[in-house]
Design a protein around this motif. Structure first.
Motif, PDB file in Angstrom:
ATOM      1  N   ALA A 246     -14.452  60.003  61.149  1.00 28.35           N
ATOM      2  CA  ALA A 246     -13.799  61.317  61.194  1.00 28.35           C
ATOM      3  C   ALA A 246     -13.332  61.644  62.615  1.00 28.35           C
ATOM      4  O   ALA A 246     -12.210  62.139  62.810  1.00 28.35           O
ATOM      5  CB  ALA A 246     -14.746  62.398  60.687  1.00 28.35           C
ATOM      6  N   VAL A 247     -14.160  61.349  63.589  1.00 33.27           N
ATOM      7  CA  VAL A 247     -13.784  61.591  64.984  1.00 33.27           C
ATOM      8  C   VAL A 247     -12.600  60.702  65.359  1.00 33.27           C
ATOM      9  O   VAL A 247     -11.637  61.159  65.994  1.00 33.27           O
ATOM     10  CB  VAL A 247     -14.989  61.349  65.921  1.00 33.27           C
ATOM     11  N   ALA A 248     -12.635  59.437  64.948  1.00 30.66           N
ATOM     12  CA  ALA A 248     -11.538  58.516  65.265  1.00 30.66           C
ATOM     13  C   ALA A 248     -10.243  58.927  64.583  1.00 30.66           C
ATOM     14  O   ALA A 248      -9.171  58.875  65.197  1.00 30.66           O
ATOM     15  CB  ALA A 248     -11.923  57.094  64.856  1.00 30.66           C
ATOM     16  N   ILE A 249     -10.318  59.337  63.336  1.00 32.68           N
ATOM     17  CA  ILE A 249      -9.116  59.744  62.599  1.00 32.68           C
ATOM     18  C   ILE A 249      -8.489  60.974  63.234  1.00 32.68           C
ATOM     19  O   ILE A 249      -7.271  61.048  63.412  1.00 32.68           O
ATOM     20  CB  ILE A 249      -9.451  59.999  61.118  1.00 32.68           C
TER      21      ILE A 249
ATOM     22  N   LEU B 236     -19.151  53.737  52.862  1.00 29.81           N
ATOM     23  CA  LEU B 236     -20.293  53.325  52.038  1.00 29.81           C
ATOM     24  C   LEU B 236     -20.280  51.812  51.818  1.00 29.81           C
ATOM     25  O   LEU B 236     -21.329  51.167  51.858  1.00 29.81           O
ATOM     26  CB  LEU B 236     -20.267  54.050  50.698  1.00 29.81           C
ATOM     27  N   ALA B 237     -19.086  51.257  51.585  1.00 32.20           N
ATOM     28  CA  ALA B 237     -18.983  49.807  51.370  1.00 32.20           C
ATOM     29  C   ALA B 237     -19.407  49.037  52.619  1.00 32.20           C
ATOM     30  O   ALA B 237     -20.120  48.030  52.519  1.00 32.20           O
ATOM     31  CB  ALA B 237     -17.556  49.437  50.969  1.00 32.20           C
TER      32      ALA B 237
ATOM     33  N   ILE C 127     -21.415  56.289  59.637  1.00 29.60           N
ATOM     34  CA  ILE C 127     -20.124  55.615  59.835  1.00 29.60           C
ATOM     35  C   ILE C 127     -18.978  56.583  59.551  1.00 29.60           C
ATOM     36  O   ILE C 127     -17.980  56.620  60.280  1.00 29.60           O
ATOM     37  CB  ILE C 127     -20.022  54.356  58.946  1.00 29.60           C
ATOM     38  N   ALA C 128     -19.118  57.398  58.510  1.00 26.43           N
ATOM     39  CA  ALA C 128     -18.069  58.373  58.173  1.00 26.43           C
ATOM     40  C   ALA C 128     -17.897  59.408  59.272  1.00 26.43           C
ATOM     41  O   ALA C 128     -16.768  59.847  59.552  1.00 26.43           O
ATOM     42  CB  ALA C 128     -18.404  59.054  56.850  1.00 26.43           C
TER      43      ALA C 128
ATOM     44  N   MET D 296      -5.275  61.956  56.164  1.00 22.11           N
ATOM     45  CA  MET D 296      -6.202  62.369  57.200  1.00 22.11           C
ATOM     46  C   MET D 296      -7.625  62.576  56.682  1.00 22.11           C
ATOM     47  O   MET D 296      -8.503  62.957  57.440  1.00 22.11           O
ATOM     48  CB  MET D 296      -5.691  63.636  57.886  1.00 22.11           C
ATOM     49  N   ARG D 297      -7.873  62.303  55.417  1.00 22.16           N
ATOM     50  CA  ARG D 297      -9.222  62.397  54.875  1.00 22.16           C
ATOM     51  C   ARG D 297      -9.982  61.105  55.171  1.00 22.16           C
ATOM     52  O   ARG D 297      -9.410  60.014  55.167  1.00 22.16           O
ATOM     53  CB  ARG D 297      -9.177  62.629  53.371  1.00 22.16           C
ATOM     54  N   VAL D 298     -11.256  61.230  55.405  1.00 22.09           N
ATOM     55  CA  VAL D 298     -12.093  60.065  55.690  1.00 22.09           C
ATOM     56  C   VAL D 298     -12.296  59.278  54.399  1.00 22.09           C
ATOM     57  O   VAL D 298     -12.700  59.846  53.381  1.00 22.09           O
ATOM     58  CB  VAL D 298     -13.459  60.500  56.261  1.00 22.09           C
TER      59      VAL D 298
END
Length: 162
Positions: free
Chosen positions: A105-108, A138-139, A100-101, A130-132
């Motif tokens: 990251a790609v979306a952000i 995780l949630a 998911i992260a 801009m950090r994931v």
């Protein structure tokens, strides 16, 4: 209860990039309450497995924190997930949360303005915004495992720690 707990942590991580210690301690306390009431931790495993999974999470992920690749809250969150869910849940949440992260990251990176609006505006610094939010990933993975069960597509993990 676990869904509300995880959603609260996710919201905090997206909006402020913080996983409050009070909510992480609440997760530990929830495990203790269930252990005292039922004799097992929330996902049905014994005290020893919960303690060992918590210790494994700390041993595996503290080096990532020290290297600057993870936040301290993310490490503590994984430790609490290990405590609540044991080895299988910890491994499932780590794998699914990391996938998911990667998508996040790609979306952000692809849609930074839309992400800043979704993440709560412009009070976060550009670097922090801009950090994931790995804790939120995780949630989300934890809630998916709680509601959908342990994924069958993780055969290398399933059953090894039972």
């Amino acid at each position: 209860m676990l869904t509300f707990w995880a959603a609260t942590l996710a919201a905090s991580d997206v909006r402020r990039r913080k996983l409050p210690n009070v909510w992480l301690l609440a997760g530990l306390a929830l495990g203790v309450v269930v252990l005292v009431g039922r004799g097992v931790l929330p996902f049905g495993h014994a005290l020893l497995e919960g303690v060992l999974a918590l210790a494994l999470a700390l041993a595996c992920f503290v080096p990532f924190y020290l290297a600057g690749w993870m936040g301290a809250g993310d490490v503590k969150f994984l430790a609490v997930i290990g405590w609540l869910g044991g080895f299988e849940i910890l491994a499932s949440v780590f794998v699914i949360g990391s996938l998911i992260a990667g998508v996040a990251a790609v979306a952000i990176r692809g849609f930074p303005r839309a992400w800043r609006r979704l993440a709560g505006g412009y009070w976060l610094s550009d670097r922090l915004a801009m950090r994931v939010p790995y804790g939120a990933c995780l949630a989300l993975a934890f809630v998916a495992v709680v509601w959908l069960g342990h994924p069958e597509w993780l055969p290398a993990i399933k059953g090894r720690f039972a």
